[in-house]
Design a protein around this motif. Structure first.
Motif, mmCIF file in Angstrom:
data_model
loop_
_atom_site.group_PDB
_atom_site.id
_atom_site.type_symbol
_atom_site.label_atom_id
_atom_site.label_comp_id
_atom_site.label_asym_id
_atom_site.label_seq_id
_atom_site.Cartn_x
_atom_site.Cartn_y
_atom_site.Cartn_z
ATOM 1 N N ARG A 88 8.400 1.917 -7.138
ATOM 2 C CA ARG A 88 7.094 1.839 -7.774
ATOM 3 C C ARG A 88 6.602 0.384 -7.776
ATOM 4 O O ARG A 88 7.408 -0.547 -7.783
ATOM 5 N N ILE A 89 5.265 0.220 -7.821
ATOM 6 C CA ILE A 89 4.708 -1.127 -7.795
ATOM 7 C C ILE A 89 3.782 -1.401 -8.977
ATOM 8 O O ILE A 89 3.633 -2.553 -9.388
ATOM 9 N N LEU A 90 3.166 -0.382 -9.540
ATOM 10 C CA LEU A 90 2.277 -0.556 -10.690
ATOM 11 C C LEU A 90 2.931 -0.085 -11.987
ATOM 12 O O LEU A 90 2.849 -0.771 -13.006
ATOM 13 N N MET A 91 3.555 1.062 -11.942
ATOM 14 C CA MET A 91 4.206 1.607 -13.126
ATOM 15 C C MET A 91 5.662 1.139 -13.174
ATOM 16 O O MET A 91 6.227 0.728 -12.160
ATOM 17 N N PRO A 92 6.293 1.189 -14.355
ATOM 18 C CA PRO A 92 7.715 0.834 -14.444
ATOM 19 C C PRO A 92 8.567 1.729 -13.544
ATOM 20 O O PRO A 92 8.207 2.873 -13.260
ATOM 21 N N TYR A 93 9.700 1.195 -13.104
ATOM 22 C CA TYR A 93 10.563 1.939 -12.180
ATOM 23 C C TYR A 93 11.002 3.290 -12.747
ATOM 24 O O TYR A 93 11.211 4.245 -12.008
ATOM 25 N N ASP A 94 11.171 3.364 -14.075
ATOM 26 C CA ASP A 94 11.658 4.604 -14.683
ATOM 27 C C ASP A 94 10.534 5.519 -15.156
ATOM 28 O O ASP A 94 10.777 6.443 -15.927
ATOM 29 N N SER A 96 0.825 -1.207 0.000
ATOM 30 C CA SER A 96 0.000 0.000 0.000
ATOM 31 C C SER A 96 0.858 1.256 0.000
ATOM 32 O O SER A 96 0.542 2.242 -0.683
ATOM 33 N N GLU A 97 1.942 1.245 0.768
ATOM 34 C CA GLU A 97 2.831 2.407 0.788
ATOM 35 C C GLU A 97 3.575 2.546 -0.529
ATOM 36 O O GLU A 97 3.822 3.676 -0.990
ATOM 37 N N ARG A 98 3.931 1.442 -1.148
ATOM 38 C CA ARG A 98 4.552 1.521 -2.476
ATOM 39 C C ARG A 98 3.579 2.074 -3.511
ATOM 40 O O ARG A 98 3.959 2.872 -4.381
ATOM 41 N N GLU A 99 2.324 1.656 -3.419
ATOM 42 C CA GLU A 99 1.327 2.172 -4.355
ATOM 43 C C GLU A 99 1.086 3.657 -4.135
ATOM 44 O O GLU A 99 0.917 4.426 -5.090
ATOM 45 N N MET A 100 1.069 4.091 -2.876
ATOM 46 C CA MET A 100 0.895 5.511 -2.575
ATOM 47 C C MET A 100 2.056 6.325 -3.155
ATOM 48 O O MET A 100 1.853 7.421 -3.692
ATOM 49 N N PHE A 101 3.261 5.784 -3.058
ATOM 50 C CA PHE A 101 4.419 6.453 -3.648
ATOM 51 C C PHE A 101 4.311 6.475 -5.167
ATOM 52 O O PHE A 101 4.582 7.494 -5.818
#
Length: 268
Positions: free
Chosen positions: A160-166, A140-145
């Motif tokens: 990041r957890i949903l979008m690519p790291y870059d 959840s905190e990764r998604e918020m970020f």
């Protein structure tokens, strides 16, 4: 080649307008109207500053200082029996208040009560990670970020957890373009072929949910089916199927109450 409309600095161009709907507030009541909530609130107030508290839609909402989030949630878990963090995220109030509202939805199965802890942070401010208290806070905190750009200090893997790291930008910000910015539109092309291939390839059509009833190679022509490759004029007669009635194509079994069986024996 299709005409190309420049999208330079599109992230900086959007601005807040009244198109962002604000839902009306439902009725609020004092925490003292519920004995359980009143005791829980007193326990929180005995150790931390409470900025505001009220009951809304049968759950208590408590506003605290951002620096106290870890301590308040630890108190609720260890002493007040709120052992589940069922949800956490943030709300973009950048246009109105210059920051974000972060919330933690707490559940007590023993008390059958829910409390929502809320706090406000300014743009660029981080919050304390509560991942060590609740494992559900990890993602959840990764998604918020990922979606809002809010970092959680002390998180073991703040990526990041949903979008690519870059990826550039945060898609749930109200200023993020609904169809994506220039970076989003060209992400795959730039990643695979490089920016120099943009002119040769031409602008991308990124809307994968677009439905075109004149596309014979997709499912958009349900009820107006034609063989693959057929030229579509738009005047084809309907070819509707009765999917449940007699004589139709039985893709769905029609419910028949008379032939159904009620099973009383759990071992059956």
């Amino acid at each position: 080649m299709r005409a190309y409309t420049p999208k330079d600095d599109v992230q900086a161009k959007p601005y807040y307008t009244d198109r962002f709907y604000k839902s009306p507030q439902v009725a609020k009541s004092a925490p003292e109207s519920d004995e359980v909530f009143a005791k829980d609130l007193e326990a929180i107030k005995s150790k931390f500053e409470v900025l505001d508290a009220f009951i809304q839609v049968e759950q208590m909402v408590v506003y605290i200082n951002a620096k106290d989030n870890y301590g308040v949630l630890e108190l609720m878990r260890d002493e007040l029996e709120y052992t589940q963090l069922s949800e956490m995220s943030a709300i973009d109030w950048l246009a109105d208040r210059g920051g974000f509202e972060v919330f933690y939805q707490m559940l007590s199965m023993n008390k059958r009560k829910r409390i929502r802890i809320k706090l406000f942070i300014e743009k660029g401010q981080a919050v304390n990670s509560v991942e060590k208290l609740f494992r559900s806070a990890d993602w959840s905190e990764r998604e918020m970020f990922d979606m809002f750009g809010i970092e959680a200090n002390g998180h073991p893997f703040m990526k990041r957890i949903l979008m690519p790291y870059d990826w550039q930008g945060h898609p749930l910000l109200k200023t993020y373009p609904l169809q994506g910015d220039e970076f989003a539109a060209w992400y795959e092309v730039d990643k695979i072929y490089g920016k120099e291939a943009r002119e040769e390839i031409g602008p991308e059509i990124r809307d994968t949910s677009r439905v075109d009833r004149y596309d014979s190679q997709r499912f958009a022509r349900l009820g107006h089916e034609v063989p693959k490759g057929t030229e579509i004029t738009g005047n084809e007669p309907a070819n509707e199927q009765a999917y449940q009635e007699d004589g139709g194509v039985f893709l769905i079994k029609k419910f028949d109450k008379e032939s159904s069986v009620v099973i009383d024996d759990p071992q059956r």
